[in-house]
Structures are given as C-alpha cells and as structure tokens.
Design an enzyme around this catalytic site. Sequence first.
Site, PDB file in Angstrom:
ATOM      1  N   HIS A 253      50.072  43.818 -15.008  1.00 16.12           N
ATOM      2  CA  HIS A 253      51.450  44.294 -14.813  1.00 16.12           C
ATOM      3  C   HIS A 253      51.980  44.933 -16.106  1.00 16.12           C
ATOM      4  O   HIS A 253      52.655  45.965 -16.069  1.00 16.12           O
ATOM      5  CB  HIS A 253      52.397  43.124 -14.485  1.00 16.12           C
TER       6      HIS A 253
ATOM      7  N   LYS B 285      55.610  34.914   0.381  1.00 22.55           N
ATOM      8  CA  LYS B 285      54.476  34.100  -0.049  1.00 22.55           C
ATOM      9  C   LYS B 285      55.002  32.906  -0.827  1.00 22.55           C
ATOM     10  O   LYS B 285      56.140  32.918  -1.311  1.00 22.55           O
ATOM     11  CB  LYS B 285      53.494  34.911  -0.895  1.00 22.55           C
TER      12      LYS B 285
ATOM     13  N   ARG C  52      44.763  48.640  -8.056  1.00 25.09           N
ATOM     14  CA  ARG C  52      43.606  47.951  -8.633  1.00 25.09           C
ATOM     15  C   ARG C  52      42.326  48.423  -7.979  1.00 25.09           C
ATOM     16  O   ARG C  52      41.929  49.564  -8.105  1.00 25.09           O
ATOM     17  CB  ARG C  52      43.757  46.437  -8.450  1.00 25.09           C
TER      18      ARG C  52
ATOM     19  N   SER D  53      47.969  37.827  -9.866  1.00 27.89           N
ATOM     20  CA  SER D  53      48.750  36.620 -10.142  1.00 27.89           C
ATOM     21  C   SER D  53      48.106  35.405  -9.488  1.00 27.89           C
ATOM     22  O   SER D  53      48.130  34.306 -10.045  1.00 27.89           O
ATOM     23  CB  SER D  53      50.177  36.787  -9.636  1.00 27.89           C
TER      24      SER D  53
END
Length: 175
Positions: free
Chosen positions: A17, A41, A90, A128
């Site tokens: 990030h 989430k 990504r 994460s």
Amino acid sequence: MRRALYPASFDPIHYGHIDIAQRAARLFDELIIGVYDRPNKRLLFDAGERLALVEKSLQHIPNVRVAIYGGLTVDYAREVGAIAIIRGLRVFSDFELEFRMALANRRLAPDIEIVNLIAGEAYVHLSSSTVREIASLGGDVSTMVPLHVQEALRQRFTELNQSDDRPVYMISMTD
Ligand code: ADP
C-alpha cells in the site's frame, strides 16, 4: 489542484500500500487516502486504529491526507473533489475484480478516472490477510509492514489470544 483518492481497507497498511501511495502522490497535487470504515470482511483493527496506522506510515509524504469514509467510493471521491481513484494491481488474480470494479465505478461516475498502478515487484505477494495470518502465528512481518504496525499487530494478537473471540486466518484467504 489535481486530487486523487486511494481507497482501501488497510487492515493493516503494509509496504505494498505504501509503495502505491508514494507513487500516486507523485502523480497528483494531493492524494487522499480513504480508509473504508466497514468493508464486507472481518476486521482486525477498527477504522480509527487503521487511520492512525496509515497516518503514521505516510507522514513522510507531504501531499497526503488520510480520512475515514463510508458508502460508495465514487460518492466520496466527488465529495473531496478527486478526479481519479487509485487502485493497486498485484497478481493476475486482482485483475478481474479490479476490472469489474473499474467498469462499475465508471458507470456510476464517468467523470472520475480509475488509475491502476502495477504493484512494485517486491510487493506483489503482499496482502493484508497474509500479514494478519503470519502475525497471528507469531511470524516475522518486519519485511512487510513498518515497525509501528508490527507493534500494533503484536498487541492485538496478544489481546485476542487472551479472549474467546479469536479469529482463525488462512493464508489462502483473499482480502
Ligand atoms: P485488501 O484488498 O488487501 O484488503 P485493501 O482493501 O487494504 O486490501 O487494499 C486494496 C487496494 O490496495 C487495492 O487497490 C489493492 O490492489 C491494493 N494493494 C493491496 N496490496 C497491494 C500490494 N502488495 N501491492 C500493490 N497494491 C496493493
């Protein structure tokens, strides 16, 4: 003033990030980091905690501002006067989701451009959820997150290990 919004959950912020934020900040006059308040989430850190970790991680970038937001990202982008929404890309698995989101956001707000920055090579594997899982098992995340985030993770998992509300993470889990 050319302003962009980089929205994410940042649960917690990691070097992937930070790399995207640094690069985006060079492209725009001002970069707003939008910490999404209630993503769909299970969260490790609440919005205020995530904001504080993000602020400390990005304090070296002068044209960055960090805020918590909720609701539609395009609505928030309009509210802050952003002309673009930044997203990191990504591995290939990100592409389909980001492509779908970009098209949906463009339908909602054709005036706001979606800018996808390709992840830095050193960070393509980082998410994460990977950070959370490794930290939950007491692993070394020092190459993935800054020191203050490591400390926050250590503290949170110590608290969770002492309570009944102990989440179970799997490294294969997407975030
Ligand atoms: P996640 O989807 O990991 O919960 P966030 O919502 O915090 O992550 O972050 C989402 C945004 O950050 C997306 O644009 C995502 O592609 C980008 N991002 C996450 N990890 C990386 C990384 N390692 N390198 C580049 N961008 C990343």
